[in-house]
Design a protein around this motif. Structure first.
Motif, short mmCIF file in Angstrom:
data_model
loop_
_atom_site.label_atom_id
_atom_site.label_comp_id
_atom_site.label_asym_id
_atom_site.label_seq_id
_atom_site.Cartn_x
_atom_site.Cartn_y
_atom_site.Cartn_z
N LYS A 101 21.43 -60.83 -45.80
CA LYS A 101 22.85 -61.11 -46.02
C LYS A 101 23.75 -59.94 -45.65
N LEU A 102 23.24 -58.69 -45.84
CA LEU A 102 24.03 -57.51 -45.52
C LEU A 102 23.50 -56.73 -44.32
N SER A 103 22.47 -57.26 -43.66
CA SER A 103 21.83 -56.58 -42.52
C SER A 103 21.38 -55.17 -42.90
N LEU A 104 20.69 -55.07 -44.02
CA LEU A 104 20.21 -53.77 -44.49
C LEU A 104 19.10 -53.25 -43.57
N THR A 105 19.08 -51.95 -43.35
CA THR A 105 18.08 -51.35 -42.48
C THR A 105 17.24 -50.28 -43.18
N GLY A 106 17.59 -49.90 -44.40
CA GLY A 106 16.85 -48.84 -45.06
C GLY A 106 16.38 -49.18 -46.46
N ALA A 107 16.71 -50.37 -46.93
CA ALA A 107 16.34 -50.75 -48.30
C ALA A 107 16.35 -52.27 -48.42
N GLU A 108 15.67 -52.76 -49.43
CA GLU A 108 15.79 -54.15 -49.82
C GLU A 108 16.42 -54.13 -51.20
N VAL A 109 17.42 -54.96 -51.41
CA VAL A 109 18.10 -55.04 -52.69
C VAL A 109 18.13 -56.50 -53.10
N ILE A 123 13.50 -49.42 -57.82
CA ILE A 123 14.41 -48.95 -58.85
C ILE A 123 15.08 -50.19 -59.42
N TYR A 124 14.97 -50.37 -60.74
CA TYR A 124 15.55 -51.52 -61.41
C TYR A 124 16.70 -51.06 -62.29
N GLY A 125 17.82 -51.76 -62.22
CA GLY A 125 18.95 -51.50 -63.10
C GLY A 125 19.28 -52.77 -63.87
N ILE A 151 19.21 -55.64 -61.08
CA ILE A 151 19.20 -55.35 -59.66
C ILE A 151 17.89 -54.63 -59.36
N CYS A 152 17.30 -54.93 -58.24
CA CYS A 152 16.08 -54.25 -57.79
C CYS A 152 16.37 -53.64 -56.42
N ILE A 153 16.17 -52.34 -56.31
CA ILE A 153 16.36 -51.62 -55.05
C ILE A 153 14.98 -51.13 -54.61
N GLN A 154 14.55 -51.59 -53.44
CA GLN A 154 13.22 -51.25 -52.94
C GLN A 154 13.38 -50.35 -51.71
N VAL A 155 12.75 -49.17 -51.78
CA VAL A 155 12.84 -48.21 -50.68
C VAL A 155 11.48 -47.55 -50.47
N LYS A 156 11.24 -47.04 -49.27
CA LYS A 156 9.99 -46.38 -48.99
C LYS A 156 9.90 -45.08 -49.80
N GLU A 157 8.80 -44.93 -50.52
CA GLU A 157 8.60 -43.74 -51.35
C GLU A 157 8.62 -42.49 -50.47
N ASN A 158 9.26 -41.44 -50.97
CA ASN A 158 9.35 -40.13 -50.30
C ASN A 158 10.10 -40.17 -48.97
N SER A 159 10.97 -41.16 -48.77
CA SER A 159 11.70 -41.24 -47.50
C SER A 159 13.09 -40.64 -47.57
N LEU A 160 13.56 -40.27 -48.76
CA LEU A 160 14.92 -39.75 -48.90
C LEU A 160 14.98 -38.33 -48.38
N GLY A 161 15.84 -38.12 -47.38
CA GLY A 161 16.04 -36.77 -46.83
C GLY A 161 17.29 -36.20 -47.48
N ASP A 162 18.36 -36.25 -46.75
CA ASP A 162 19.64 -35.78 -47.28
C ASP A 162 20.27 -36.89 -48.11
#
Length: 116
Positions: A20-28, A51-53, A97-108
């Motif tokens: 729906k939002l054309s996300l490229t770095g996470a699934e929400v 990450i669940y909120g 809300i569930c935010i799914q991201v690749k573990e250890n991928s956060l840089g800046d």
């Protein structure tokens, strides 16, 4: 193409925002469980942390057999290998809300990634 996407989310049981939002770095996803209901499966991931909120209501997560009580305002991070399942309280629905991201991928992030 605009530098933003906007979508209005109905109060469905589950809405995934990837497409729906054309996300490229996470699934929400936005999730709503009625009182006494649960996600009907236990799952883990190969690479993605979640990450669940908790937005509204009360319930619990069971992670690797351990019960974690949840209420509005709580945030919970689960490592990829954690086997998880979510439940609404018997007397309260839960919305999260569930935010799914690749573990250890956060840089800046925040200030280090901002361009002024």
């Amino acid at each position: 193409m605009a530098n933003f996407s906007k979508v209005h989310v109905a109060r469905d049981a589950r809405t995934e925002l990837h497409d729906k939002l054309s996300l490229t770095g996470a699934e929400v996803s936005i999730n709503h469980l009625p009182a006494g209901a649960s996600v009907p499966f236990v799952h883990a991931h190969k690479n993605n942390e979640e990450i669940y909120g908790v937005l509204e209501g009360r319930g619990k997560a069971v992670v690797d057999g351990e019960e974690v009580e949840l209420e509005a305002g709580d945030w919970l991070r689960i490592a990829p290998a954690g086997k998880r399942q979510f439940f609404a309280a018997e007397d309260s629905p839960i919305s999260f809300i569930c935010i799914q991201v690749k573990e250890n991928s956060l840089g800046d992030y925040t200030r280090d990634d901002a361009v002024v």
